[in-house]
Design an enzyme around this catalytic site. Structure first.
Site, PDB file in Angstrom:
ATOM      1  N   ARG A 107     109.625  51.084  -5.102  1.00  0.00           N
ATOM      2  CA  ARG A 107     110.625  50.140  -4.601  1.00  0.00           C
ATOM      3  C   ARG A 107     111.618  50.845  -3.686  1.00  0.00           C
ATOM      4  O   ARG A 107     111.745  52.072  -3.686  1.00  0.00           O
ATOM      5  CB  ARG A 107     111.374  49.506  -5.772  1.00  0.00           C
ATOM      6  CG  ARG A 107     112.166  50.521  -6.578  1.00  0.00           C
ATOM      7  CD  ARG A 107     113.227  49.904  -7.461  1.00  0.00           C
ATOM      8  NE  ARG A 107     113.807  50.910  -8.339  1.00  0.00           N
ATOM      9  CZ  ARG A 107     114.732  51.799  -7.984  1.00  0.00           C
ATOM     10  NH1 ARG A 107     115.162  51.838  -6.732  1.00  0.00           N
ATOM     11  NH2 ARG A 107     115.200  52.668  -8.855  1.00  0.00           N
ATOM     12  N   GLY A 108     112.375  50.059  -2.933  1.00  0.00           N
ATOM     13  CA  GLY A 108     113.469  50.620  -2.171  1.00  0.00           C
ATOM     14  C   GLY A 108     114.622  51.009  -3.085  1.00  0.00           C
ATOM     15  O   GLY A 108     114.680  50.615  -4.245  1.00  0.00           O
ATOM     16  N   THR A 112     118.190  54.360 -10.634  1.00  0.00           N
ATOM     17  CA  THR A 112     118.838  53.363 -11.464  1.00  0.00           C
ATOM     18  C   THR A 112     118.339  53.518 -12.893  1.00  0.00           C
ATOM     19  O   THR A 112     117.412  54.274 -13.168  1.00  0.00           O
ATOM     20  CB  THR A 112     118.598  51.930 -10.957  1.00  0.00           C
ATOM     21  OG1 THR A 112     119.503  51.041 -11.615  1.00  0.00           O
ATOM     22  CG2 THR A 112     117.166  51.493 -11.209  1.00  0.00           C
ATOM     23  N   HIS A 114     117.162  51.457 -16.479  1.00  0.00           N
ATOM     24  CA  HIS A 114     116.754  50.236 -17.162  1.00  0.00           C
ATOM     25  C   HIS A 114     116.732  50.516 -18.655  1.00  0.00           C
ATOM     26  O   HIS A 114     116.368  51.622 -19.089  1.00  0.00           O
ATOM     27  CB  HIS A 114     115.355  49.794 -16.719  1.00  0.00           C
ATOM     28  CG  HIS A 114     115.263  49.403 -15.285  1.00  0.00           C
ATOM     29  ND1 HIS A 114     116.141  48.531 -14.683  1.00  0.00           N
ATOM     30  CD2 HIS A 114     114.394  49.779 -14.302  1.00  0.00           C
ATOM     31  CE1 HIS A 114     115.817  48.375 -13.410  1.00  0.00           C
ATOM     32  NE2 HIS A 114     114.772  49.122 -13.159  1.00  0.00           N
ATOM     33  N   ALA A 187     121.862  45.312  -9.938  1.00  0.00           N
ATOM     34  CA  ALA A 187     121.206  46.108  -8.905  1.00  0.00           C
ATOM     35  C   ALA A 187     120.009  45.364  -8.338  1.00  0.00           C
ATOM     36  O   ALA A 187     119.424  44.499  -9.014  1.00  0.00           O
ATOM     37  CB  ALA A 187     120.759  47.451  -9.491  1.00  0.00           C
ATOM     38  N   GLY A 189     116.316  46.049  -6.004  1.00  0.00           N
ATOM     39  CA  GLY A 189     115.360  46.962  -5.383  1.00  0.00           C
ATOM     40  C   GLY A 189     114.090  46.184  -5.109  1.00  0.00           C
ATOM     41  O   GLY A 189     113.481  45.660  -6.040  1.00  0.00           O
ATOM     42  N   GLY A 200     112.604  43.609  -7.940  1.00  0.00           N
ATOM     43  CA  GLY A 200     113.543  42.495  -8.006  1.00  0.00           C
ATOM     44  C   GLY A 200     114.953  42.903  -8.368  1.00  0.00           C
ATOM     45  O   GLY A 200     115.569  43.714  -7.670  1.00  0.00           O
ATOM     46  N   ILE A 201     115.466  42.380  -9.500  1.00  0.00           N
ATOM     47  CA  ILE A 201     116.874  42.547  -9.849  1.00  0.00           C
ATOM     48  C   ILE A 201     117.010  43.075 -11.272  1.00  0.00           C
ATOM     49  O   ILE A 201     116.094  42.966 -12.086  1.00  0.00           O
ATOM     50  CB  ILE A 201     117.647  41.213  -9.732  1.00  0.00           C
ATOM     51  CG1 ILE A 201     117.125  40.205 -10.771  1.00  0.00           C
ATOM     52  CG2 ILE A 201     117.542  40.648  -8.316  1.00  0.00           C
ATOM     53  CD1 ILE A 201     118.003  38.976 -10.929  1.00  0.00           C
ATOM     54  N   CYS A 218     122.326  54.401  -7.959  1.00  0.00           N
ATOM     55  CA  CYS A 218     122.176  53.994  -6.558  1.00  0.00           C
ATOM     56  C   CYS A 218     122.890  54.947  -5.609  1.00  0.00           C
ATOM     57  O   CYS A 218     123.314  54.565  -4.518  1.00  0.00           O
ATOM     58  CB  CYS A 218     122.668  52.561  -6.352  1.00  0.00           C
ATOM     59  SG  CYS A 218     121.796  51.363  -7.371  1.00  0.00           S
TER      60      CYS A 218
END
Length: 260
Positions: A107-108, A112, A114, A187, A189, A200-201, A218
């Site tokens: 992903r971009g 991050t 999770h 966030a 991505g 997604g988010i 980030c």
């Protein structure tokens, strides 16, 4: 064309800056409603924790099926066990302490976290049926989160130089002449392949915020910028209520959904 569109998506999420002469994100019309004959988006909620690698494999396979026309669009809500993920522009120095497993992902974005108490939504939409505009899609994701937060009395805001959703913390004092404190609550991505989105988010509902201390989330290191959650802000919201608000807000921006 597919390689070029995917490369543009990654560049956008790395820099979070508009191309020269582009409209500010706040000025972009963010509606991503589908064509009138499109079927509803499948809405799936998975209880318990889904391992990150397994989720990514399933998401990428489904995105490919959507692109080939053999599957419906889908939003997949879930939680992961604690993990740090590194996007395409992650810098090694932003991994401060590897307290949890680290996964390099396509992903971009940068590093991050999770984990439990964070609602992740993987969004697999065919922009060919909607609007082939990556920046508008990112704006739509931000609008979706901002509308969801508003249902809990939280004023989420976008920042032109930082993708994601932020909350101004007026109760935390700043010195004279210093920028006001702000915390990131959600966030983004994304990646695009053949104009189908995936990743997604991630919305912080009630995670352990100390888990973010192992990274510069980030790439953010400024002293006045931090991380927050609905729980931290005193909002009365459990995961079920957040899921319902996410679905209502999603349908206003992206169109109808149906249980998967």
């Amino acid at each position: 064309m597919a390689a070029r569109e995917e490369r543009y998506t990654l560049i956008l999420m790395q820099t979070a800056e508009a191309p020269p002469l582009a409209l500010p994100r706040a000025a972009i019309h963010a509606s991503m409603l589908p064509q009138s004959d499109a079927p509803p988006v499948e809405w799936r909620v998975t209880r318990g924790f889904v391992p990150y690698e397994a989720a990514v494999a399933e998401m990428e396979a489904l995105a490919e099926s959507i692109a080939s026309g053999s599957a419906c669009e889908r939003v997949w809500l879930l939680e992961h066990p604690p993990i740090y993920t590194a996007g395409s522009s992650a810098k090694d120095e932003d991994l401060l302490e590897a307290r949890f497993p680290v996964h390099r992902t396509g992903r971009g974005g940068q590093f991050t976290y999770h984990g439990p108490g964070q609602r992740v939504a993987y969004v697999m939409l065919d922009l060919t049926r909607r609007r082939r505009d990556v920046r508008a899609y990112v704006c739509a994701l931000e609008d979706w989160l901002i509308a969801t937060l508003a249902e809990f009395g939280v004023a989420g805001e976008r920042r032109e130089s930082r993708v994601g959703v932020w909350v101004t913390r007026g109760e935390r004092s700043s010195g004279a002449g210093e920028s006001p404190p702000e915390d990131k609550i959600a966030a983004l991505g994304v990646r695009m392949r053949r104009w189908v989105s995936f990743h997604g988010i991630a919305l912080n509902v009630a995670p352990d915020l100390t888990h973010f201390s192992g990274i510069a989330p980030c790439g953010v290191r400024q002293a006045h910028l931090g991380v927050t959650s609905l729980e931290d802000l005193g909002a009365r919201a459990d995961m079920g209520a957040v899921d319902a608000a996410l679905r209502r807000s999603f349908e206003r921006i992206f169109g109808p959904t149906a249980d998967a």
